[in-house]
Design a protein around this motif. Structure first.
Motif, PDB file in Angstrom:
ATOM      1  N   ASP A  16      30.286  39.908  53.769  1.00 50.82           N
ATOM      2  CA  ASP A  16      31.615  39.730  53.187  1.00 50.82           C
ATOM      3  C   ASP A  16      32.183  41.127  52.961  1.00 50.82           C
ATOM      4  O   ASP A  16      31.877  41.772  51.962  1.00 50.82           O
ATOM      5  CB  ASP A  16      31.530  38.960  51.873  1.00 50.82           C
ATOM      6  N   ASP A  49      34.948  35.456  55.452  1.00 46.95           N
ATOM      7  CA  ASP A  49      36.078  35.724  54.565  1.00 46.95           C
ATOM      8  C   ASP A  49      35.710  35.545  53.099  1.00 46.95           C
ATOM      9  O   ASP A  49      36.172  36.289  52.246  1.00 46.95           O
ATOM     10  CB  ASP A  49      37.246  34.801  54.898  1.00 46.95           C
ATOM     11  N   VAL A  50      34.909  34.524  52.811  1.00 47.70           N
ATOM     12  CA  VAL A  50      34.575  34.194  51.431  1.00 47.70           C
ATOM     13  C   VAL A  50      33.074  33.988  51.325  1.00 47.70           C
ATOM     14  O   VAL A  50      32.470  33.320  52.159  1.00 47.70           O
ATOM     15  CB  VAL A  50      35.303  32.907  50.982  1.00 47.70           C
ATOM     16  N   SER A  51      32.483  34.570  50.296  1.00 48.19           N
ATOM     17  CA  SER A  51      31.064  34.359  50.020  1.00 48.19           C
ATOM     18  C   SER A  51      30.909  34.091  48.528  1.00 48.19           C
ATOM     19  O   SER A  51      31.884  34.051  47.782  1.00 48.19           O
ATOM     20  CB  SER A  51      30.253  35.590  50.424  1.00 48.19           C
ATOM     21  N   SER A  52      29.673  33.939  48.088  1.00 50.00           N
ATOM     22  CA  SER A  52      29.445  33.697  46.666  1.00 50.00           C
ATOM     23  C   SER A  52      29.836  34.913  45.826  1.00 50.00           C
ATOM     24  O   SER A  52      30.081  34.784  44.629  1.00 50.00           O
ATOM     25  CB  SER A  52      27.982  33.348  46.424  1.00 50.00           C
ATOM     26  N   SER A  54      32.608  36.658  46.326  1.00 50.91           N
ATOM     27  CA  SER A  54      34.063  36.780  46.223  1.00 50.91           C
ATOM     28  C   SER A  54      34.765  35.466  45.908  1.00 50.91           C
ATOM     29  O   SER A  54      35.959  35.469  45.638  1.00 50.91           O
ATOM     30  CB  SER A  54      34.628  37.333  47.532  1.00 50.91           C
ATOM     31  N   HIS A  55      34.071  34.340  45.935  1.00 49.88           N
ATOM     32  CA  HIS A  55      34.716  33.053  45.677  1.00 49.88           C
ATOM     33  C   HIS A  55      34.985  32.910  44.179  1.00 49.88           C
ATOM     34  O   HIS A  55      34.103  33.149  43.358  1.00 49.88           O
ATOM     35  CB  HIS A  55      33.820  31.907  46.158  1.00 49.88           C
ATOM     36  N   ASN A  62      38.135  31.579  38.426  1.00 49.63           N
ATOM     37  CA  ASN A  62      38.937  30.438  38.850  1.00 49.63           C
ATOM     38  C   ASN A  62      39.942  30.053  37.770  1.00 49.63           C
ATOM     39  O   ASN A  62      39.739  30.305  36.591  1.00 49.63           O
ATOM     40  CB  ASN A  62      38.057  29.260  39.224  1.00 49.63           C
TER      41      ASN A  62
END
Length: 81
Positions: A16, A49-52, A54-55, A62
């Protein structure tokens, strides 16, 4: 199992770039790019694009939707008065 119909299952690095996070796992995915890993071996690398790392769900960034407030605003605008 039949021979020569299954893809190769080999070590692959998933990276990522936005978060600067990478991990080594096994996969059948193919990639033309390679990277030298911490153990000194060269592995194919797949940029995600997204991993743990950056999510928003896993990082705690969130947003919580205020559904009760939205319903009340809708009823004020369009509900029966």
């Amino acid at each position: 199992m039949k021979k020569d119909i299954h893809p190769d299952y080999r070590p692959v690095v998933f990276r990522d770039p936005g978060a600067g996070f990478a991990f080594l796992t096994r996969s059948t995915v193919t990639s033309g790019k390679t990277v030298v890993w911490e153990d000194g071996n060269t592995y194919p690398v797949v940029d995600v694009d997204v991993s743990s790392a950056s999510h928003p769900f896993y990082t705690g960034r969130n947003r919580v939707m205020d559904t009760a407030g939205r319903v009340e605003r809708f009823n004020q605008r369009y509900g029966r008065s």
